[in-house]
Structures are given as C-alpha cells and as structure tokens.
Design a protein around this motif. Structure first.
Motif, PDB file in Angstrom:
ATOM      1  N   LEU A 186     -35.725  33.639  38.770  1.00 14.11           N
ATOM      2  CA  LEU A 186     -34.229  33.102  38.843  1.00 14.11           C
ATOM      3  C   LEU A 186     -33.188  33.931  39.535  1.00 14.11           C
ATOM      4  CD1 LEU A 186     -33.884  31.647  35.269  1.00 14.11           C
ATOM      5  CD2 LEU A 186     -34.415  30.445  37.295  1.00 14.11           C
ATOM      6  N   GLY A 187     -32.859  33.504  40.843  1.00 11.24           N
ATOM      7  CA  GLY A 187     -32.125  34.440  41.730  1.00 11.24           C
ATOM      8  C   GLY A 187     -30.543  34.330  40.851  1.00 11.24           C
ATOM      9  N   PRO A 188     -29.614  35.275  41.292  1.00  6.04           N
ATOM     10  CA  PRO A 188     -28.314  35.424  40.850  1.00  6.04           C
ATOM     11  C   PRO A 188     -27.566  33.921  41.038  1.00  6.04           C
ATOM     12  CG  PRO A 188     -28.459  37.105  42.502  1.00  6.04           C
ATOM     13  CD  PRO A 188     -29.690  36.139  42.395  1.00  6.04           C
ATOM     14  N   GLY A 189     -26.996  33.486  39.691  1.00  8.45           N
ATOM     15  CA  GLY A 189     -26.328  32.267  39.552  1.00  8.45           C
ATOM     16  C   GLY A 189     -27.113  31.027  39.446  1.00  8.45           C
ATOM     17  N   LEU A 190     -28.365  31.161  39.490  1.00  9.66           N
ATOM     18  CA  LEU A 190     -29.419  30.040  39.291  1.00  9.66           C
ATOM     19  C   LEU A 190     -29.799  29.724  37.812  1.00  9.66           C
ATOM     20  CD1 LEU A 190     -31.737  30.757  42.479  1.00  9.66           C
ATOM     21  CD2 LEU A 190     -29.736  29.336  42.334  1.00  9.66           C
TER      22      LEU A 190
END
Length: 440
Positions: free
Chosen positions: A388-392
């Motif tokens: 999970l990337g930033p903000g996902l």
C-alpha cells in the motif's frame, strides 16, 4: 543539520491512545522492592542491582510496556505514531519535563535520543575522543553542570514512565573531513562505546553523589538511534547490526508506507509529509519546517510566527490523516528541545499530539515498542501492508485485504518475504520529486 554551538544551547540535535488493541496491548509493569531499590514516579517499587560505579543499575524489565499482539486475520491495523526527540537534554526552559507531562496527559510513550556528552561535564571533555576530530571537540558544545544534573533526572523519570532512551550519539559533526558522513564502521563503534560509557560512568565523571542511579542497563536497553544530520548510515548500520540493534531511525525522506528490514534491523525513517501551502512535501521534523519557513534562521520575523506555527502543526496532522484514513502506515515525527522562532515548533507538535490523541485506534508509542509490535506480526501480513503506497487505502477494505495471508514453506509455516534492500522502493529511501531540502 547545523547546530548552534554555544554553551547551554542544545542546538539541532488520552483515551483511545491508551487502551489495548491488537497492536500494543496490556501494560506490563512490575512491583518489587529490595535493598538498594527505590520508587518510580507513580510510587511503583523496584529493586536495583548497581552496575559499575553505580551510575546505572539493573532494576528488571522496564515498567509501563504494552504487550504486543498479532493482528487477527482481516483486522484493521492500529495507527502508530512515534514522537522522538534528538539530543534530549534539559535546560532552563524545561522542555524535556514539559513533554513528559504532555505524554502522560495523553497516554503517549516517546523515544528520547540522548546525546551522550550531555551527561559529560565540560571540565571533563578530554574524555571524549570523537573519530576524526580533535579530543573534546563537539559541534553542539557541552551542558553546564546544572543542566547535566537536570538531564540525568529527566532521563531517569522518562525511563520509569515507560519511554525509550535511545542515542543521538555524541558530538554531532555534520561538515568537513570529520563529518559523521565519512565515518567507518569502526568509527561508529568507537562513538557508540563512548556514548554508552558517558551514561554508565556519569557518577565518576561528574562527581555527583546525591543523585539516584539511572534505573536501567544501558547496553541492554539501547536498541536504536538516529544519526546526526541523518548522515553516515552506510558506516553505522553494519556496526549497529553486529551490536544487535533492532532498528535505525536515521533515513531521510521516507514515504509513508509500512517499513521493512535492512541488515536485519527495522528501517524507520523520518518521512515526507504534505506541507500546507506548498506543492512539495517536507520532512517530518521541526528543523525542516524552519528551513523552509525562515531560510535556516532560528530567529525569523516574529510577524510570521503564528502562520508558521499553524503550518508546522498542519503538516504533522496532514501526514497523520493521510495514513490514518488510508494505509495506516506508521507516522514518525522527529523534534528537538529548542525554542526556535519563538518556540512555535514546540507548541505546534504539542497541539498536533493532542489532536492526534483524540482519534480512535491510535497508538502513540516509542520506536522500540513499535519494533516489538512488528516482531510479532505474520511476515506475510507485513509484506501485504507494504504493497500500500502513501495515501492508498486497502482495496476492498481491511477485512478483505488482510484475510489470512500466509506464505507456505515445506514445513507448512509462514516465511518472511525477506529484508528490503537500499534500492527497494518500498523502503522510501528516495523522497518524492519536489521535496523540500532534507536536513536534520
């Protein structure tokens, strides 16, 4: 990051947050007493076994430690937030004691990265032999005897309250041929041994005979640190790994993602967070706010202080909310006990902490406590979280995303997906384009 090297200045150096969850659970304390013991700040009795000259003592397991618990399949992770302090000395402004109270008021535990020479009187500075620098040299100076005493008292109380005492090493050399960025693993081993020695021998070095011992074995308690200026990790990490350290908090500009391991240690970087009013992101540390607000000056235009304070607070809160509402990646915040720009960064981080504490499922913990939690998780679950990337947010929601995740082995048990290398993008080693200058 440059530090103000004058004597007496440290330079750059509630409810939901307390309750047990599947992250950090029950509070582990002890209550026992023996000759030579004492009581903690809440009256808890402890026994003491002096170490060396009696500057430190083994009093058993640290009190007020949560018991980490493994996430259940499909369970949403807690939101971890770590507030950490570089240098961690107590001056007349009482910032160390102020934030111990802030932590107590809101059920937080913190990490205090102690600079070893803050326990060494200037009259004994010849005992410090910094690698590739003159004997007794220090870019941050030395504390007065009064402030050494005050720092000893704060460190003792902080540990008894459950906070972590890490290390910010010693002389904080950031430039020139003696910079920590040039140090070898052997240089770092010397620096660490000296930092530990200054803690273990403060009674001999200071001559103070009316203060209680620090209630911990520092060699055992020391499991991580943050390098000066966020420099020198290439030399430090091999040494830290050999010493059995469990994490490093020195990397700059990490993305807000779940961490992995590097050389067997958890890589817990300062992170890039949204910077209100700008198109770039800023490092999650007070001095980086300052560098972008007052051009590295610690005494900018007072007319700007109210706006700068709001901007710093909202940067922390923006980073918090981005993780809290999406991937639940931990948020790491670094600060210094300094009154730069009229003390606005101290007020900003206190305000941010108070607002963060009002949210459900928040765990404000030390780095070591967070490492404890990571250690007990299913490696396959951590690997899934790192996708999970930033903000996902998790596709399909947490219950679906974190259904039982196991990577079978021949023996049928889970296996670790392996450590992350320096070049792995999941480490967040490289800040996003347009990021503000990285300083520490």
């Amino acid at each position: 990051m440059r530090e103000i090297s004058r004597r007496g200045v440290l330079g750059l150096a509630a409810g939901a947050a307390v309750a047990g969850l599947a992250g950090c659970g029950r509070d582990h304390t002890r209550s026992r007493r023996a000759p030579g013991g004492g009581t903690g700040p809440t009256g808890t009795a402890y026994s003491a076994h002096p170490i060396g000259d009696g500057s430190t003592s083994d009093t058993g397991p640290q009190p007020h430690q949560p018991v980490p618990e493994r996430l259940e399949p499909g369970q949403r992770p807690p939101q971890f937030v770590v507030f950490s302090w570089d240098g961690a000395g107590e001056l007349d402004d009482g910032l160390f004691s102020r934030f111990r109270k802030v932590a107590d008021d809101h059920g937080a535990k913190m990490t205090f990265f102690l600079s070893g020479i803050y326990l060494l009187p200037e009259s004994r500075k010849d005992l410090y032999r910094p690698p590739n620098n003159p004997v007794g040299a220090s870019a941050i100076g030395y504390l007065s005897d009064t402030h050494v005493r005050a720092t000893l008292e704060q460190v003792r109380l902080a540990w008894l309250e459950g906070h972590e005492i890490g290390t910010h090493f010693n002389g904080h050399f950031c430039a020139g041929s003696g910079s920590v960025g040039r140090w070898t693993p052997a240089d770092w081993r010397s620096e660490i041994e000296q930092a530990v020695s200054f803690v273990e021998n403060w009674r001999t070095n200071t001559g103070f005979d009316d203060l209680p011992a620090l209630p911990f074995d520092y060699r055992r308690e020391l499991t991580g640190g943050r390098t000066p200026c966020l420099l020198g990790r290439d030399g430090l990490l091999p040494t830290a790994a050999r010493l059995g350290w469990r994490y490093d908090a020195s990397a700059p500009g990490g993305l807000q993602m779940w961490p992995g391991r590097l050389l067997g240690m958890w890589n817990l970087p300062l992170q890039s967070v949204p910077f209100p009013g700008h198109s770039f992101e800023v490092l999650s540390m007070d001095y980086n706010m300052l560098a972008n607000q007052s051009a590295n000056s610690t005494r900018g235009n007072p007319a700007n202080y109210p706006e700068w304070e709001r901007q710093a607070r909202d940067a922390y809160l923006s980073g918090f909310l981005r993780a809290y509402e999406t991937n639940r990646a931990p948020l790491f915040i670094g600060n210094h006990f300094e009154r730069w720009n009229g003390g606005i960064y101290m007020d900003a981080v206190e305000d941010a902490l108070r607002r963060i504490a009002d949210h459900d499922e928040v765990r404000m913990v030390s780095f070591r406590q967070f490492a404890d939690w990571l250690d007990v998780q299913d490696p396959a679950v951590l690997a899934k979280l790192r996708t999970l990337g930033p903000g996902l947010p998790p596709p399909g929601g947490w219950r679906r995303f974190l259904a039982q995740e196991r990577i079978p082995t021949r023996g049928g048990g889970p296996v670790s997906p392996g450590p992350l290398g320096e070049g792995d993008p999941r480490n967040g080693a490289s800040p996003p384009a347009g990021t503000a200058p990285i300083l520490s």
